[in-house]
Design a protein around this motif. Sequence first.
Motif, short mmCIF file in Angstrom:
data_model
loop_
_atom_site.label_atom_id
_atom_site.label_comp_id
_atom_site.label_asym_id
_atom_site.label_seq_id
_atom_site.Cartn_x
_atom_site.Cartn_y
_atom_site.Cartn_z
N VAL A 1 -2.38 -38.41 18.95
CA VAL A 1 -1.01 -38.90 19.02
C VAL A 1 -0.58 -39.45 17.68
O VAL A 1 -1.15 -40.43 17.19
CB VAL A 1 -0.86 -39.96 20.13
CG1 VAL A 1 0.58 -40.46 20.21
CG2 VAL A 1 -1.30 -39.40 21.46
N ARG A 2 0.39 -38.82 17.08
CA ARG A 2 0.98 -39.32 15.84
C ARG A 2 2.35 -39.93 16.08
O ARG A 2 2.83 -40.70 15.26
CB ARG A 2 1.12 -38.17 14.83
CG ARG A 2 -0.18 -37.48 14.46
CD ARG A 2 -1.09 -38.42 13.69
NE ARG A 2 -2.33 -37.76 13.29
CZ ARG A 2 -3.44 -37.80 14.02
NH1 ARG A 2 -3.46 -38.45 15.17
NH2 ARG A 2 -4.54 -37.19 13.61
N GLN A 3 2.96 -39.58 17.19
CA GLN A 3 4.31 -40.05 17.51
C GLN A 3 4.39 -40.37 18.99
O GLN A 3 4.04 -39.55 19.83
CB GLN A 3 5.33 -38.98 17.13
CG GLN A 3 6.76 -39.29 17.51
CD GLN A 3 7.70 -38.19 17.07
OE1 GLN A 3 7.84 -37.91 15.89
NE2 GLN A 3 8.34 -37.55 18.02
N LEU A 4 4.84 -41.58 19.30
CA LEU A 4 4.93 -42.03 20.69
C LEU A 4 6.36 -42.47 20.97
O LEU A 4 6.98 -43.17 20.17
CB LEU A 4 3.96 -43.19 20.93
CG LEU A 4 3.96 -43.79 22.34
CD1 LEU A 4 3.51 -42.75 23.36
CD2 LEU A 4 3.06 -45.03 22.41
N THR A 5 6.89 -42.03 22.11
CA THR A 5 8.25 -42.36 22.51
C THR A 5 8.22 -43.22 23.76
O THR A 5 7.57 -42.87 24.75
CB THR A 5 9.08 -41.09 22.78
OG1 THR A 5 9.09 -40.28 21.59
CG2 THR A 5 10.50 -41.44 23.14
N ILE A 6 8.92 -44.35 23.71
CA ILE A 6 9.05 -45.26 24.84
C ILE A 6 10.49 -45.19 25.33
O ILE A 6 11.42 -45.35 24.53
CB ILE A 6 8.67 -46.70 24.45
CG1 ILE A 6 7.19 -46.75 24.02
CG2 ILE A 6 8.91 -47.67 25.59
CD1 ILE A 6 6.74 -48.11 23.56
N CYS A 7 10.68 -44.97 26.61
CA CYS A 7 12.01 -44.71 27.15
C CYS A 7 12.35 -45.71 28.25
O CYS A 7 11.49 -46.40 28.81
CB CYS A 7 12.10 -43.29 27.71
SG CYS A 7 11.72 -41.98 26.55
N ASN A 8 13.66 -45.78 28.55
CA ASN A 8 14.21 -46.43 29.73
C ASN A 8 13.71 -47.87 29.89
O ASN A 8 14.01 -48.73 29.08
CB ASN A 8 13.91 -45.58 30.97
CG ASN A 8 14.48 -44.19 30.85
OD1 ASN A 8 15.46 -43.98 30.16
ND2 ASN A 8 13.86 -43.23 31.52
N MET A 9 12.92 -48.12 30.93
CA MET A 9 12.48 -49.47 31.27
C MET A 9 11.14 -49.81 30.62
O MET A 9 10.32 -50.52 31.21
CB MET A 9 12.38 -49.61 32.79
CG MET A 9 13.62 -49.20 33.54
SD MET A 9 15.00 -50.30 33.26
CE MET A 9 14.41 -51.78 34.05
N LEU A 10 10.91 -49.31 29.43
CA LEU A 10 9.66 -49.57 28.69
C LEU A 10 8.45 -49.03 29.45
O LEU A 10 7.38 -49.66 29.45
CB LEU A 10 9.48 -51.06 28.40
CG LEU A 10 10.63 -51.75 27.66
CD1 LEU A 10 10.32 -53.22 27.45
CD2 LEU A 10 10.90 -51.08 26.32
N GLN A 11 8.62 -47.87 30.08
CA GLN A 11 7.50 -47.29 30.81
C GLN A 11 6.34 -47.02 29.87
O GLN A 11 6.52 -46.48 28.79
CB GLN A 11 7.92 -45.99 31.50
CG GLN A 11 8.81 -46.18 32.70
CD GLN A 11 10.28 -46.06 32.37
OE1 GLN A 11 10.66 -46.31 31.23
NE2 GLN A 11 11.09 -45.71 33.33
N GLY A 12 5.17 -47.38 30.30
CA GLY A 12 3.96 -47.13 29.54
C GLY A 12 3.48 -48.32 28.75
O GLY A 12 2.28 -48.38 28.41
N ALA A 13 4.35 -49.26 28.42
CA ALA A 13 3.92 -50.40 27.61
C ALA A 13 2.91 -51.26 28.37
O ALA A 13 1.89 -51.69 27.81
CB ALA A 13 5.13 -51.24 27.20
N THR A 14 3.19 -51.53 29.64
CA THR A 14 2.28 -52.35 30.44
C THR A 14 0.93 -51.66 30.61
O THR A 14 -0.13 -52.31 30.55
CB THR A 14 2.90 -52.65 31.81
OG1 THR A 14 4.17 -53.29 31.62
CG2 THR A 14 2.00 -53.55 32.63
N GLU A 15 0.96 -50.35 30.83
CA GLU A 15 -0.30 -49.62 31.01
C GLU A 15 -1.15 -49.64 29.75
O GLU A 15 -2.38 -49.75 29.82
CB GLU A 15 -0.02 -48.18 31.43
CG GLU A 15 0.52 -48.02 32.84
CD GLU A 15 1.99 -48.37 32.96
OE1 GLU A 15 2.52 -48.37 34.08
OE2 GLU A 15 2.62 -48.65 31.91
#
Length: 787
Positions: free
Chosen positions: A137-151
């Motif tokens: 992973v060189r580029q990560l996209t976080i969308c909407n309600m910050l999905q994935g940050a908590t995980e």
Amino acid sequence: MAGPAAEGPGRGRGWRERRPGPWSGLRRSGAGDCQEEGPALPGPILQSILPLLNIYYLERIEETALKKGLSTQAIWRRLWDELMKTRPSSLESVTCWRAKFMEAFFSHVLRGTIDVSSDRRLCDQRFSPLLHSSRHVRQLTICNMLQGATELVAEPNRRVLETLASSLHTLKFRHLLFSDVAAQQSLRQLLHQLIHHGAVNQVSLYSWPVPESALFILILTMSAGFWQPGPGGPPCRLCGEASRGRAPSRDEGSLLLGSRRPRRDAAERCAAALMASRRKSEAKQTARAVPPTRVTRRSTQENLTAGGTDPKRELHPPATSHEAPGTKRPPSAPATTSSASASSSTSSSKRAPASSAPQPKPLKRFKRAAGKKGTRTHQGSGAESEDLYDFVFIVAGEKEDGEEMEIGEVACGALDGSDPSCLGLPALEASQRFRSISTLELFTVPLSTEAALTLCHLLSSWVSLESLTLSYNGLGSNIFRLLDSLRALSAQAGCRLRALHLSDLFSPLPILELTRAIVRALPLLRVLSIRVDHPSQRDNPAVPGNAGPPSHIIGDEEIPENCLEQLEMGFPRGAQPAPLLCSVLKASGSLQQLSLDSTTFASPQDFGLVLQTLKEYNLALKRLSFHDMNLADCQSEVLFLLQNLTLQEITFSFCRLFEKRPAQFLPEMVAAMKGNSTLKGLRLPGNRLGNAGLLALADVFSEDSSSSLCQLDISSNCIKPDGLLEFAKRLERWGRGAFGHLRLFQNWLDQDAVTAREAIRRLRATCHVVSDSWDSSQAFADYVSTM
């Protein structure tokens, strides 16, 4: 990859050294390369391999395949087509399908948009999908309600986050919505790990129509290197290890926290106020909710007085009172609100004439995202200080520009250098400073007063920043604060800012005045791209009743010599003063690339003045581009350009070159090009060249020509198949060798597909042809619409 060879059908322990099996048919390539072309495997063999391949084992044998000079790109491409079911953009050049697949696979698993158990090629209990793919992973996209940050910050994914910290370079935010406190706390930890202790050097925000102030400022301050742990959050293990050996790094931000510039300290307190207010709001999540409290003018003054602020500095709120989130507005306002409204209207009338005084407007509340109503209501039900934060900062983003200036001055100080109290909240001296990013991009993110102030104050000492992009942010009069912060940044030792991209719908300054101000503020800038779509009547300093820009922003003094190498300017409609543009060009002796879009001059003589300035002062200029300009009356100036022996590439895009006197102008143009041996590229899209113009242009490649043209773009020029075929035959007759690239997009080649294919076949013997299958049924309508 280290480890034993994978066991399974056709893959014994001796596979690596003695039995390549189906891999014997793979195409050989250089060791360590990631080739775009795939192996020359027969279709039946490839079909038999794919159902048996597990991406985890395929990843494990990749290193061995590369050592043997074999490429697996065709297999990864096939997996992409079958599992991702999307086609990459035609503008995207995929150099490694393996890395592209694994990066997309990581994002889908993180967001829960792909079920790994649905396909045996993705499912293996001995592998973690996130951990296995995170190193790609060189580029990560976080969308909407910050999905994935908590995980990502969860303890089971600690190794995943550690891997991302070393592999991730770009972090993007798209279509963000309102989020709860827990998600923002997770985002704080994630940014701290990826930016402060990681390798992320670029943060980009896209399409955020209604930014949440606290979340936006959190992303900004973390990107700038500031770190303050949230209340109740776990301590950073990496910070603890670093503090045992040495103090936290403060190299690039030491000047920000110094006392030599009191104005900048006040700016820090403004940013700290927003951070501290947010932390106080988060801390109250554990307390029992209290009934929502309405903040009136009187309660606001009491809070300001308690915080050490002079009660005489009124906030001038709008007519209605401010309710806490989740409170419905009653049909009739209370008496206290009415009196406050009356006094506010009276004070406003004293400050401005009655004809221009803005009428009080009711406050609009941000709409909560679906499914988060309960969370947001719980967050908003707190003490009056929490509502005061909403009143001062969030509401300011929805008020008129004049009201924004008033609240901004109270919250963070006016531009005259006064030392604001910032509502008595602590300063950033309590924050630690870590590494910061080098590239910041904000696309379609409207900046409220507090957000613009925080950005400007952080920019004034952001010495690690190398590239800044502000696109359609509605800066308005905040552009003056931005210029002040850029000037302060340029004065810092070690300033690395070399690229600035600025675009907006309106500007309080004419675009040439703005360009002059930027060049004066940043003399070391290498790349400047600036665009304004519409001339602003409301923010125009020439309009009566509008305050003009500060005297230090604009001036008649000469622009000092700068280091600009690339200048791109997009103008609004209206004639531009050529002397102002010439003054910028004269000071840019190192300019190598110039692009003018939608530029209009009062007369052809003004255009000639600009070209003469380029010839005399910009001797290093190599690339020149004009787009959407009416050059039908500037044919002599165009010939002057084509005779310039320093330019290597010229673009006339939709410039109506051949609208007048084509029979006389085309031979003159061809003669000028035949005598130019330095011009390498000529781009003429959208100039109605037609078959006759194309055949005349073919004479440039004749035997008696000294032209070294190797790139030709004749897209959107109403060229028909028979004309293109004759063009190809003339090139063959003259025996001209391959001259590079020929672009034929959006021409009328679909009128005779057989002739078009024959023409392209002949052309490919002499050049690389790039074309498309364009439907020309709408071409006539487009032609008429541009007449």
